[in-house]
Motif scaffolding. Sequence first.
Motif: not given
Length: 769
Positions: A136-141, A606-609
């Motif tokens: 939930e940090s949004g970083v990376p993301g 970009a937040g892709v797992r």
Amino acid sequence: MSESGVKLTSVNNVNLSFDMEPEKLQLPQIIINDCGLLMQNDLKGGGDFLGTQIISKYEKLEQRPVAIRIRNVVKYYQPGVPTLDHLNMTVHEGTIYTLLGSSGCGKTTLLSCTIGLQNVDSGDIRVFGCEPGAKESGVPGKLVGYMPQEISLYPSLSIQELLEYYGMLYGMSDDETQERTKFLIQLLELPVPSRRVGTLSGGQKRRVSFAVSLLPDPPLLILDEPTVGVDPLLRESIWDHLVDLVSRKKTTVIITTHYVEEARKSDMIGLMRNGRLLVEKSPQSLLEEHSTALLSPIVLKLCRDDSCMNLQAITNNNKNTTLNAIPNNLSMMNNKINFNSGENEVLSVQRYTRNISKAKQTKNHLMAMIKKNTMLISRNYLFLSFLICVPAIQACLFCLAVGNDPKPLPFGVVNEDVNITHPCLPTGEDEGVCLIENLSCQYIDKIPIDHISLSFYPSAKEAKESLLMGRIWGYMMFPQNYSQNFFLRATSGSQFFDNETFAGSNIIFEMDATSKQITATLIKVFGDTYKSFSQHLLRGCGYDERLADVPMQFLPPVYGDYSAGFRDFLAPSLVLGILFFFPILSSSMQCIREKKQGTLERTEIAGVRTWEILAAYSVTESVIVLLQTALGFLIMAVVFQISVKGSVALVVALCMLIGLSGVSVGFLIGSFCREETEAALLSMAVFFPNFILAGMFWPLEGLPRILQYFAYVLPCTLASDSVRSIVNRGWGFTHPKVWPGFAVTFAWIAAYWILTLILQKITSVRRRG
Ligand SMILES: Nc1ncnc2c1ncn2[C@@H]1O[C@H](COP(=O)(O)OP(=O)(O)OP(=O)(O)O)[C@@H](O)[C@H]1O
């Protein structure tokens, strides 16, 4: 700075002094110090810059909430050589923070740690109050736009397609993406959006890369040398845009550059050296402190001061202390001065988090990557057709080359039964005639000449010589009086006959048995010939020809055909094996290519797992496997008349499962290989034992017992048994020989995925740790 003016003094022979009032520093001055430093004081243009307005801005800046707080961070790549050395840094919201420093001082490493791509050995990093990389940090993301130093773009996508791809990854709507694309193309003077990235110049590629990081309009922008290879005018407009972003949207920007003077437009400068932050100050206060209008001499001076202080410290410490006890000199001093912003409000990540469900985010990621993978694969028509056709071509070649009866085989005949000057004349069918002379000729006449090519020799000695020379696979010898002896033996019924008659009624064979297949073929052909010769003789002489039969009765087979060749056994499992192998190769290569060109990392930022990347690749690869399966089985059915007795859908499903298994192995291999050659070698090392031991080539029962147990746990063994059962026996899914093939393949796919995810986790922890 002295009260009377600007007085810069430093240690170790670096003496700089300006004995004049600041207001007197209006004319350009060039001072060469002892370190050979060139300083230019041109305050004509810089007067305003150093004005109170800017200073008051700086004062305000320190009161702003903290977006990024880095405390006491240490990072090692090599033991004993810290790349980041107790580094402290504070970036306030809505500011541009420029990281300056010589090549290799650790700027990129610091940025990687800040966005959670790498971890630190000790210390603490908070981005919007969260540890980067944390859930939930949004970083990376989606909270961060990162422009790496390398181009990190897909060369075969157009600018438009690339921006659409990242737009989808970031969950932007089509309209949003179009609007932003238009704006960015104008701002960064990009070429027409239909141009493929691979055809752009180096500078244009960098601008596209910059556009990608700006696209989602994130609250945090991390830009690693965005202005390299960009002309001065465009550089100006890039900076203007950043300044505008910061003032309008309170975007926080960290930027690295080697064009020191660019940093004037930033709110804060952090000067790095040897993994430490020497100075963290606004450009205005730096210029003011050093009474100069240029930043580059200040940077040079600070670096030299640091070198000199280090040298002095080492000299001093040599006398009474160890190397480890050397203080951090300037950086320590500066750190103490500047990093007192603990009381500032720390921005919370919640402020930026848009309410987008996890499922929707995953759907966006998957759709974007599937579309991108499809475009990348379909761009290379030649490679795609090769990929689809290769399994069918391989299957064709195998079916053509493997499993056919070897023929014609050269074989010798020595016939002492007849006068060699008058070898056998064609006997014809002579049906109904009891011919008991020249029986050897009748036997020879029954040998199928398309299988055996006969050569006649006058003696066994010459035939053997030919055999030893490798000209024939063997020879047969009819002894003298073979016909009489054979007739006696055949008609003796229950009476005893002497050994001489027995020996004289045998055809003697001597062969080269180095080829199992050829020997078996020869023995079968000569056995069948004997049977048809006996039946003919018995029939002609008024006996029941069934006397020639072996007293065993073989009922019609319940499955298959007694005349089926090796090809029928091999073909189904062969297609399966090929469908396993090619996805291993192609997905491991794609994985490594993405790693090497930096696009995998960019996708992760970009937040892709990892599992989403795997799933997207599995979807695109499945379509290819489907086409490969269809073509492979079509050719086998049409060209080689191998029909599928069971459900075609079941065969296709199993083939696709095996293809997916190959994709998953490929990803596993791609996760820990760095080079394509390593991956290709490893793919083969994985595939061949599977192919050989999985009963694809030879029945499992032919393996040593211990290997049989091992073979059953291999990924393709039960699947190959299943596919044969469906194709050759027509069994359904519920048959105990069929469903285990599906279950085991499925279990293997799950195992590969888990292993890949664990490996990614380990490597990312190692990368971070
Ligand atoms: N993955 C790695 N493994 C080992 N050493 C590394 C790794 N990445 C960077 N380094 C080393 O760490 C040091 C800092 O590298 P970094 O890329 O952070 O420097 P930089 O300041 O960004 O340089 P530049 O301005 O040239 O981009 C260099 O000595 C580099 O060789």
